[in-house]
Design an enzyme around this catalytic site. Sequence first.
Site, short mmCIF file in Angstrom:
data_model
loop_
_atom_site.label_atom_id
_atom_site.label_comp_id
_atom_site.label_asym_id
_atom_site.label_seq_id
_atom_site.Cartn_x
_atom_site.Cartn_y
_atom_site.Cartn_z
N GLY A 8 48.33 9.31 32.64
CA GLY A 8 48.94 9.54 31.33
C GLY A 8 49.49 8.28 30.69
O GLY A 8 50.17 8.35 29.67
N GLU A 26 43.18 15.66 30.59
CA GLU A 26 42.60 15.10 31.82
C GLU A 26 42.79 16.07 32.98
O GLU A 26 41.89 16.28 33.80
CB GLU A 26 43.26 13.76 32.16
CG GLU A 26 42.87 12.65 31.20
CD GLU A 26 43.66 11.36 31.39
OE1 GLU A 26 43.15 10.31 31.00
OE2 GLU A 26 44.78 11.40 31.92
O1 LIG Z 1 45.66 8.54 32.55
C1 LIG Z 1 45.11 7.80 31.76
C2 LIG Z 1 45.18 8.00 30.30
O2 LIG Z 1 46.01 9.05 29.97
C3 LIG Z 1 44.29 6.66 32.26
O3 LIG Z 1 43.31 7.14 33.10
C4 LIG Z 1 45.22 5.73 33.00
O4 LIG Z 1 46.25 5.33 32.12
C5 LIG Z 1 44.48 4.50 33.51
O5 LIG Z 1 44.03 3.74 32.45
P1 LIG Z 1 43.23 2.40 32.63
O6 LIG Z 1 41.90 2.75 33.18
O7 LIG Z 1 43.15 1.82 31.24
O8 LIG Z 1 44.04 1.50 33.54
#
Ligand SMILES: O=C(CO)[C@H](O)[C@H](O)COP(=O)(O)O
Length: 280
Positions: free
Chosen positions: A143, A151
Site C-alpha cells: 500500500g 491488491e
Molecule cells: O503495494 C503497493 C502499491 O500499493 C506496491 O506493490 C508496493 O508499494 C511496492 O511498490 P514498488 O514496487 O514500487 O516498490
Amino acid sequence: MCGVIGRCFFGTVLRSARATQVVIFCAIHSAGSTKLGKTHASKMDGIEAGKKAAAVTAVNNHVKTNQVVGIGSGTTIISAVQRLAERVKEEGLKVICIPTSYQARQLILENKLTLGELEINPELDVAIDGADEIDADLTCIKGGGGCQTQEKIVAANAKEFIVIADSRKDVPVLGTNWKNGIPIEVIAMAWRPVQVQIEKRFGGKACLRMAQRKMGPVVTDNGNFILDWKFDKPDDWWKINTELKLIPGIVETGLFVKMARVAYFGTPEGKVEMRKASWL
Ligand SMILES: O=C(CO)[C@H](O)[C@H](O)COP(=O)(O)O
C-alpha cells in the site's frame, strides 16, 4: 537499468525452519551495473536490476498460457508486465490480466495485454505484485502506492499470490527498513475516529496521508483516505489485522498475512532468491 534477461536456473537450495529458500542465478546483462554501490545513480541501477530480475523470474516460473493473471501496482510490477508482453509476442502466450489499480490498468493497456475484470473473471490463476516489506513468514506490508484494497481483493481470489521485490525488502521482521507504517484505507468521514481508535488500542501514530502535488489528503482509486500507521513494535500480525478489520470505517489494511505463497527477491547483481511460505 537492466537490459536483456538471459536464462535462469536453480542453484543452491537452503532450508530454514520458517521458509524454503532457493537461490536462482540469473544471467543479467546490465549496462549500468558496472559501478554498483559507488554512486546514488548506480545504487538505483542496482535496485532496478533487482526488481527486474525478480519480476522476470516470477513471470517465467508462474504464468502459463490461457491463465487469468492479477497485475499488482507499483514500480516492480512494470517489469513483470513488460515480460508478459514479451512472452505474448515471442511465444503466443494468452493471458487475461486483472488490474489492481488505475496504474495497473494503464500498464496492461500500454503493453497491449488483454484487460479483464473481476466481474467476468472472479477466479484468478495467479496474482503477481510488489510489496513494501516482506518478513520471514512472507507477511507483507503493501500500500505504499495506496492500492492495497484492490491488491488484496485480487490476491485473495488467485490460486497463487506471488510477491516480487528487490532484496532490500527482505527483512526478518516488519518495520526493519520500511518506516512509513502500515497503510490503512478508511472511509473519508471516519478517518479521525479510526485514527483515535488505532492509536488508543494499538499504540504508535496513524497519520493521514497527504497528497504531494494537490492540496489535502490522498484519495484512493476507491475514493477513500489512507492512514499510515507507524506501529511501535512488530506484533502478531494476523491478530492485529483481524482486529483492525473490525473497526468501523476501515476498508482494508496493507497487512497481507498468510497470503503470499512465494516471494522472489532480486539482488543488484541479478541473482534471484525464491522463498516459499512456511505455512504451505
Ligand atoms: O503495494 C503497493 C502499491 O500499493 C506496491 O506493490 C508496493 O508499494 C511496492 O511498490 P514498488 O514496487 O514500487 O516498490
